[in-house]
Structure formats: structure tokens, C-alpha cells
Enzyme design. Structure first.
Site, PDB file in Angstrom:
ATOM      1  N   ASP A   3      42.243  68.156 -13.956  1.00  0.00           N
ATOM      2  CA  ASP A   3      43.033  69.434 -13.379  1.00  0.00           C
ATOM      3  C   ASP A   3      43.845  68.909 -12.153  1.00  0.00           C
ATOM      4  OD1 ASP A   3      40.815  68.831 -11.828  1.00  0.00           O
ATOM      5  OD2 ASP A   3      39.933  71.021 -11.949  1.00  0.00           O
ATOM      6  N   ASN A  45      31.112  79.409  -8.539  1.00  0.00           N
ATOM      7  CA  ASN A  45      31.022  80.570  -9.378  1.00  0.00           C
ATOM      8  C   ASN A  45      31.034  80.364 -10.816  1.00  0.00           C
ATOM      9  OD1 ASN A  45      33.514  79.395  -9.803  1.00  0.00           O
ATOM     10  ND2 ASN A  45      34.835  81.093  -9.320  1.00  0.00           N
ATOM     11  N   HIS A  80      32.767  77.952 -12.436  1.00  0.00           N
ATOM     12  CA  HIS A  80      33.939  77.395 -13.101  1.00  0.00           C
ATOM     13  C   HIS A  80      33.812  75.883 -13.362  1.00  0.00           C
ATOM     14  CE1 HIS A  80      36.245  76.228  -9.051  1.00  0.00           C
ATOM     15  NE2 HIS A  80      35.582  75.087  -9.641  1.00  0.00           N
ATOM     16  N   GLU A  89      38.498  79.508 -14.504  1.00  0.00           N
ATOM     17  CA  GLU A  89      37.863  80.275 -13.471  1.00  0.00           C
ATOM     18  C   GLU A  89      37.334  81.520 -14.371  1.00  0.00           C
ATOM     19  OE1 GLU A  89      37.395  80.008 -10.455  1.00  0.00           O
ATOM     20  OE2 GLU A  89      39.265  79.554  -8.950  1.00  0.00           O
TER      21      GLU A  89
HETATM   22  C1  GLP Z   1      36.945  72.084  -7.716  1.00  0.00           C
HETATM   23  C2  GLP Z   1      37.450  71.377  -9.034  1.00  0.00           C
HETATM   24  C3  GLP Z   1      36.326  71.241 -10.075  1.00  0.00           C
HETATM   25  C4  GLP Z   1      35.035  70.890  -9.439  1.00  0.00           C
HETATM   26  C5  GLP Z   1      34.631  72.068  -8.493  1.00  0.00           C
HETATM   27  C6  GLP Z   1      33.690  71.739  -7.938  1.00  0.00           C
HETATM   28  O1  GLP Z   1      37.592  73.368  -7.595  1.00  0.00           O
HETATM   29  N1  GLP Z   1      38.490  71.980  -9.721  1.00  0.00           N
HETATM   30  O2  GLP Z   1      36.741  70.191 -11.073  1.00  0.00           O
HETATM   31  O3  GLP Z   1      33.942  70.469 -10.363  1.00  0.00           O
HETATM   32  O4  GLP Z   1      35.695  72.627  -7.908  1.00  0.00           O
HETATM   33  O5  GLP Z   1      33.793  71.003  -6.520  1.00  0.00           O
HETATM   34  P1  GLP Z   1      32.570  70.051  -5.734  1.00  0.00           P
HETATM   35  O6  GLP Z   1      32.290  69.087  -6.256  1.00  0.00           O
HETATM   36  O7  GLP Z   1      33.565  69.552  -4.368  1.00  0.00           O
HETATM   37  O8  GLP Z   1      31.683  71.119  -5.224  1.00  0.00           O
END
Ligand code: GLP
Length: 241
Positions: A67, A136, A138, A143
Site C-alpha cells: 500500500d 482493528n 485490517h 479496512e
Molecule cells: C498500517 C499499514 C498496514 C500495517 C498496519 C499495522 O496502517 N497499512 O500494512 O500492517 O497498519 O501497522 P504497525 O505495524 O505500525 O502497527
């Protein structure tokens, strides 16, 4: 799903790196599906170490990222392209021409998304997909919703995700509200998946991976249908299992 629980984030990172390195050792031109966020940072550090020790060669590997924020170009220090360059690509012998991150700045985001799916297809799909997980549930920026998209698309970020990611920006209002994300199609078609989660704030989402429910309201629960997922956790993230 195979769950592995470790005492520390360092061990989570080392084990995840081992799993990814195995794929590259078996197939030097592997297509690596990569993720951003704080979860895989330690794994990238370990991969760099393995490379510096001469144990891992990225010269033929290709990567495709999940992404990118809409509106941030690769020079923005919170863009996911910048994250990948600084956390991995700049430190290993990967040809940047073989590294792909969605473009969040193109005039026609829909057309860009369509081309991204063509690209994934032309690479022959993904050999190993690294995932973090949102609090959440995702994955990528898919989402919680009534329905999920198969293909790459522009996603509206939920308030919860904006708040969770605000820690990386000067303030919450600087967090982009939209992102281009791979859909759940190529993720579910990846040959192998490594999901990394650490910290107590992931415990609820991680628990949803063992409950007897698959729901688009918690996108990660779809992964239960995948034949080769390893969930790598520290004991805080595994706290509700
Ligand atoms: C972000 C990314 C995800 C990621 C997630 C968790 O928003 N788009 O690909 O896995 O949230 O992030 P983190 O590892 O910083 O908790």
C-alpha cells in the site's frame, strides 16, 4: 494457521527474517510481498544483517508492496516508498527497478490501481507475503467493511487507523485519509504468508484469528482460509489467545 509466540520483539523479528530468507534461498528470483508499519522493521534489520554477513542475496529478488498513502510521493518521509528505501532497499543488493510500491500521487488513481494488478499478475503472483495487522484487524489498508475488494483500490482510512498511524506524523490532521492498497485477492493467492504482530494493542485482532468466525468486519480473519500462514507474535500480542 501456524502460530509462533516469542518472548521478545527481537526474537519475532529474527524468526520472521529466517522464514523470508528461506524463500529467497529456495528461489533466488522470488516475488516478495512487503509491508510497512512498525511490525516488520525489526525483520528488515535482520535481513540486512543476513545480507551483510553474506548469507542472503537479493540481486534477483523482486518486491511488491501492499500500500501507499494517497498524496505522498516517494520523497515524503512518511510515504511507504521512503519507508521501504530507508528500512531495506538502500541497504541490500536489490535492484530498485525490481521494487514496486503503489503510486499515491498519480492523477488517475484508478488507472494506477488497475496497472498495479496487471503488474502483480505479470510477476506471476507473490511467493511470500509479509503482513502486519491493524488493531482493528485490517491488512494492508483493507479496512473493516461490509464487503472487501479483491483488487487494488483507493481505500478511505477509518478513524481508528488514522489515530493509530498519527504517531508517525506531526499531528493527526497530517495523516492522509486515503490510501492505495492491494486488495485481498493477491494476498490470498500468495503462496506463503508471514503475519507479524507485537504489542498488547494487537491482542484483540490476533485473537480474532483463532475464533471460529470469518468476517469482512475483521479482514485478517479471511487468512484462516489460506493454506500456509505463519503468525509470528510476541507474548503481548498473544495475550488473549
Ligand atoms: C498500517 C499499514 C498496514 C500495517 C498496519 C499495522 O496502517 N497499512 O500494512 O500492517 O497498519 O501497522 P504497525 O505495524 O505500525 O502497527
Amino acid at each position: 494457521m501456524n502460530f509462533r509466540v516469542f518472548d521478545s520483539y527481537e526474537e519475532v523479528s529474527a524468526y520472521s527474517a529466517e522464514l523470508l530468507a528461506e524463500v529467497i534461498s529456495e528461489k533466488e528470483d522470488a516475488v516478495l510481498g512487503l509491508a510497512t508499519g512498525s511490525s516488520p522493521v525489526g525483520m528488515y534489520k535482520e535481513l540486512i544483517k543476513l545480507h551483510e554477513e553474506g548469507k542472503l542475496d537479493f540481486s534477483k529478488a523482486k518486491s511488491i508492496n501492499l500500500d501507499e498513502y494517497v498524496g505522498l510521493d516517494g520523497s515524503h518521509d512518511q510515504s511507504y516508498r521512503y519507508f521501504m528505501n530507508t528500512n531495506l532497499f538502500d541497504h541490500v543488493n536489490m535492484d530498485k527497478k525490481n521494487t514496486f510500491v503503489p503510486d499515491g500521487t498519480t492523477d488517475d488513481l484508478m488507472e494506477g490501481a488497475r496497472k498495479y494488478d496487471e503488474l502483480i499478475e505479470s510477476m506471476g503472483g507473490i511467493d511470500v507475503q509479509v503482513l502486519g495487522i491493524g488493531p482493528n484487524g485490517h491488512i494492508g489498508f483493507n479496512e473493516p467493511a461490509d464487503e472487501l475488494k479483491m483488487n487494488t483500490h483507493v481505500a478511505e482510512l477509518t478513524e481508528e487507523t488514522i489515530q493509530a498511524n498519527a504517531r508517525f506524523f506531526a499531528s493527526e490532521k497530517d495523516v492522509p485519509t486515503r490510501a492505495v492498497t492491494m486488495g485481498v485477492g493477491p494476498i490470498m493467492k500468495a503462496k506463503k504468508i508471514i503475519l507479524i504482530a507485537s504489542g498488547e494493542n494487537k491482542a484483540w485482532a490476533v485473537k480474532s484469528l483463532v475464533d471460529d468466525v470469518i468476517t469482512t468486519k475483521i479482514p485478517a480473519t479471511l487468512l484462516k482460509l489460506h493454506p500456509d500462514v505463519t503468525v509470528v507474535l510476541d507474548k503481548e500480542a498473544a495475550g488473549m489467545l
